[in-house]
Design a protein around this motif. Sequence first.
Motif, PDB file in Angstrom:
ATOM      1  N   ALA B 260      36.710  45.152  43.944  1.00 30.04           N
ATOM      2  CA  ALA B 260      36.908  45.023  42.726  1.00 30.04           C
ATOM      3  C   ALA B 260      38.051  44.022  42.499  1.00 30.04           C
ATOM      4  CB  ALA B 260      36.982  46.124  41.921  1.00 30.04           C
ATOM      5  N   ILE B 261      39.227  44.199  43.408  1.00 30.44           N
ATOM      6  CA  ILE B 261      40.502  43.492  43.021  1.00 30.44           C
ATOM      7  C   ILE B 261      40.218  42.048  43.809  1.00 30.44           C
ATOM      8  CG2 ILE B 261      42.706  43.129  44.155  1.00 30.44           C
ATOM      9  CD1 ILE B 261      42.837  46.062  44.373  1.00 30.44           C
ATOM     10  N   ASP B 262      39.233  42.067  44.929  1.00 31.97           N
ATOM     11  CA  ASP B 262      38.887  40.712  45.406  1.00 31.97           C
ATOM     12  C   ASP B 262      38.223  40.009  44.507  1.00 31.97           C
ATOM     13  OD1 ASP B 262      38.510  38.612  47.430  1.00 31.97           O
ATOM     14  OD2 ASP B 262      36.689  39.564  47.975  1.00 31.97           O
ATOM     15  N   TRP B 263      37.331  40.413  43.723  1.00 29.90           N
ATOM     16  CA  TRP B 263      36.570  39.741  42.692  1.00 29.90           C
ATOM     17  C   TRP B 263      37.481  39.333  41.549  1.00 29.90           C
ATOM     18  CZ3 TRP B 263      34.800  40.933  37.528  1.00 29.90           C
ATOM     19  CH2 TRP B 263      33.697  40.228  37.168  1.00 29.90           C
ATOM     20  N   ILE B 264      38.361  40.132  41.161  1.00 28.18           N
ATOM     21  CA  ILE B 264      39.071  39.934  39.978  1.00 28.18           C
ATOM     22  C   ILE B 264      40.175  38.728  40.191  1.00 28.18           C
ATOM     23  CG2 ILE B 264      40.810  40.667  38.448  1.00 28.18           C
ATOM     24  CD1 ILE B 264      39.525  43.322  38.490  1.00 28.18           C
ATOM     25  N   SER B 265      40.721  38.917  41.647  1.00 27.04           N
ATOM     26  CA  SER B 265      41.611  37.852  42.041  1.00 27.04           C
ATOM     27  C   SER B 265      41.230  36.665  42.158  1.00 27.04           C
ATOM     28  CB  SER B 265      42.636  38.283  43.035  1.00 27.04           C
ATOM     29  OG  SER B 265      41.884  38.151  44.448  1.00 27.04           O
TER      30      SER B 265
END
Lengths: 265, 275
Positions: B260-265
């Motif tokens: 999720a963090i990877d996608w958002i960043s």
Amino acid sequence: MLEIERLTRRFGTKTAVDGVSLKIPAGQMVGVIGRSGAGKSTLLRMINRLTEPSEGRIIFDGQDVTQLKGRALRDWRMRSAMIFQQFNLVQRLDVLTNVLVGRLNQRPMLSSMFKMFTAEERAMALTALDRFDLAEAALQRADTLSGGQQQRVAIARALMQNPRLILADEPIASLDPRNSKIVMDALRDVNRDGLTVLVNLHDLTTARSYCDRIVALNAGRVVFDGPPAELTAARIREVYGVSEEEFAEEAALAVGATPQQLAVA
Amino acid sequence: MSDSSINLWRARMPAAFGPGPMQRGLRFLGLALFLAWFIGTLWYFDFSPTRLWNGLGGLGKIIVLMIPPSPGELWIEIMKGMAESVAMAFLGTFLAALVAIPLGFMGARNIVTVTLLRFSFRRVLDGMRGVDQLIWALAFVRAVGLGPLAGVLAIFISDIGILAKVYAEAIENAEKRQAEGVTAAGGGRLLGVRFGLLPQVAPVMLAQALYFFESNTRSASILGVVGAGGIGLQIAERIRVRHWDEVAFIIILMIITVAAIDWISGRIRRRLINA
């Protein structure tokens, strides 16, 4: 003899090449002209099968090229050498290795993977380079060369393939006038050695002075096919609906070159 | 092609015919040394197919025990641990990124022209980088006690060194001409940096900080194992009592969080580069 029969290529709803039929005898130098998006590149790329035709056939010396697969297709590509507007050399490899790429189809896979070329192949590559005064640059990386030099390396690579046919897609559009002349002269020399040359050109003057025959495309169709003498200014206006000057300007703009760059050779 | 013309070319351009005997010998020696090192280490660590095979069997048993993953009874603790890990990663990275900006400028050749100053400063950064995050975590657990604060400090200190170096390199690669334009308009040195350099490097800096946030969320799970707070503590406890189904649940949760963090960043980074 290269025979193209009702060759068509569609991209989605757009027809890039529309039922083109041509017969090109061996040893001819044919210039293909046309405005941006006329289908010149697609036509040439279909002959090498870099682009798959939607319909129609390409026959070379009785062999149907459009049906080839695998080994036979790779052999055909070796015999119909491509030359690109942006040279398509491997920038980080040295010039010699770039030229030796032209031999890859004719030699064992494993030794190629380890770049183990024979002394004879190296000497052949150097001879090919020497023909264009580039033997001294053989050990430099390709990206250290100027555009004109890179295009000559690309022609040397094409010659290493022992081709029957040279397909040059806007070979001089990214070059200055002096280098354009060197590259066009090189193509004409190759043609005089007996190779058939098909060259896409944006510049009418160049096409008239170098080619035996000119094929003009418009919206994917052949609108003129004949000797350069017949392609008069009046004829240009007739088939394209614009004056020769306008045509030249527009075609040059489309490939990012300066108009009328090459004086008569 | 005849032998004589091959020899002619060989005489004219010997280097085009591959490496000479001297070079070939050196290459062979290098390869032999490398292979000896490789085989030597394998032998030293007792890599044998039977040991690997047996280990694989053990791993297989653990995987069987993991199915189906289960949150267990203390699932609230797990969720809290995960949130704690993400918070630790965020706080540590944010503080490190902030501190690394001035440090990066101080380490850049085109900003600090006094070589001795820059050199000694860079060595300090090297020192911070040379000590692994886990060692920092162990030290801070002793210094400030168990819990997330030790983890945040560990991430903060170890990332300053890396981020400052990355920032310094971005600043050195920035175009001089843009800053020159500001100077030519009468802007001072500081304003030249503010308007000529910072706009060039700010997207790189932010993108790097986002990358670090992402990777720190992953490493924050390890920090918990040594007592520095977060999900790692939960996972270590469950491995100790062999509750593999709950371990599997935590692993899946971690993967989802990092993704999720990877996608958002990733979305933010793309925005920044295009803007």
